[in-house]
Design an enzyme around this catalytic site. Sequence first.
Site, short mmCIF file in Angstrom:
data_model
loop_
_atom_site.label_atom_id
_atom_site.label_comp_id
_atom_site.label_asym_id
_atom_site.label_seq_id
_atom_site.Cartn_x
_atom_site.Cartn_y
_atom_site.Cartn_z
N LYS A 28 54.52 39.89 -4.78
CA LYS A 28 55.27 39.39 -5.93
C LYS A 28 56.20 40.46 -6.49
O LYS A 28 57.39 40.21 -6.72
CB LYS A 28 54.28 38.93 -7.00
N GLU A 77 50.97 42.14 -19.49
CA GLU A 77 50.51 42.65 -18.20
C GLU A 77 50.03 44.09 -18.35
O GLU A 77 50.19 44.71 -19.38
CB GLU A 77 51.63 42.54 -17.17
N ARG A 78 49.49 44.63 -17.27
CA ARG A 78 48.92 45.98 -17.31
C ARG A 78 50.03 47.03 -17.36
O ARG A 78 51.04 46.90 -16.70
CB ARG A 78 48.04 46.24 -16.08
#
Length: 474
Positions: free
Chosen positions: A159, A185-186
């Site tokens: 991705k 997100e991280r």
Amino acid sequence: MNEQAVRTGVVVAVHGGVVEARFDNGLPPLHSLLLAGSEDEIVVEIMLHLDSRHVRGNALTPTQGLACGDVVRDSGSPLQAPVGREILGRMFNVFGQPIDRRDPPEGCRWRSVLTKPAGLSERSSKTEVFITGIKAIDVLAPLERGGKAGLFGGAGVGKTVLITELIHNMVGQHEGVSLFCGIGERCREGEELYREMREAGVLDNTVMVFGQMNEPPGARFRVGLTALTMAEYFRDDQGRDVLLLIDNIFRFIQAGMEISGLLGLMPSRLGYQPTMGTELAELQERISSTRQAAITSIQAVYVPADDFTDPAAVHTFSHLSASIVLSRRRASEGLYPAIDPLASTSNMLNPRIVGQRHYHLAQEVRRVLATYEELKDIIAMLGLEELSREDRRIVYQARRLERFLTQPFFTTEQFTGMEGRTVALDAALDGCEAILNDEFSDDPEKILYMIGDIEEARRRRKKAETAEKEEGQA
């Protein structure tokens, strides 16, 4: 932000990320930012007017240290984002503050993130295909210029690589700007993406905005609007096409659900906020094409428990013009990009938009690949020899099409040693047509693996024939 205090109030309650304040000299307007702390480090956005003196707000920063009786002051403006050429190549948080350990950019202007979508009179009425230079997308799931595409994929299926390649092609082919927005997100993923883009040489025409998963829901909820405000500047003021990549749009909906619960609003189905459809539409409707330029968006979409009837997934699907599905099985077979040609769809694949030839070839490619999927069980049990001649021909075509739809990427050159390729749409269609016409039925499949256009396969075939002839003479 406006540094001059307009009104001051007093904190009357703090419930985690929700702050209530009393203003005796008139209420600040909704969505104004309230500042607290010795260095204005605590920022609260007003979400509700409770009565003529009290407001309830949602904290965009941790509220540690904030106590009842503390003074809050009205900043006099809603959340703002920096705009200008100076923000290119930089990484920001929801407030427009740099988080790449470099000095703040100079000469930027600031704009409110709460602007309205472009009016209908300003929008482009043309339906245009957005060419990415990636064969599997352009042939089977073409993107819409000024449209929204969903990118479905788990961890480790490519991705991030696909997103980085799209950014590279956007800068190289369209002379546009790429904007990456990370929602919930991280931070590790953001750091890796920043480093990869810098090494790939595409960072100078890219802006990155992050609201990380460890930040309060208010920051995750507003970071998408910060990114959109920056994108609108490049579209409207500079007339440049913008590629907006959002990872992950579900986290935006999830942040809204958390805020709704914290504010004490009645939940709707499955615990989602009652205003989910409106909030998502306010974000998505600002992604559009005008007569000058377009904002084209590719959004990573997480589907909770793989349930496509989940309200978050249903509302997201209603805004998408294309769905690109990344397959773990194809990735395990080394078929990169690992786009599933049968599960990926696009509203643009219409003969009136892409033309009769493109539509016919795409449908034929799908038919061949679908027939191959059906025959796989028979091949596994009885072997290829038990198939009819026509079915064997379809299997050979499908395997060659699968390999032709692979492509070496510019952003992975340093890992694979293969030079990246950008393939024009006509060249991609010519290749599919040649394979469907059995031009390569007598050639090994590997000459079609990881190539650009079909001419490259013909050169490989000629080179192999020459080497074979020389070997025979020797």
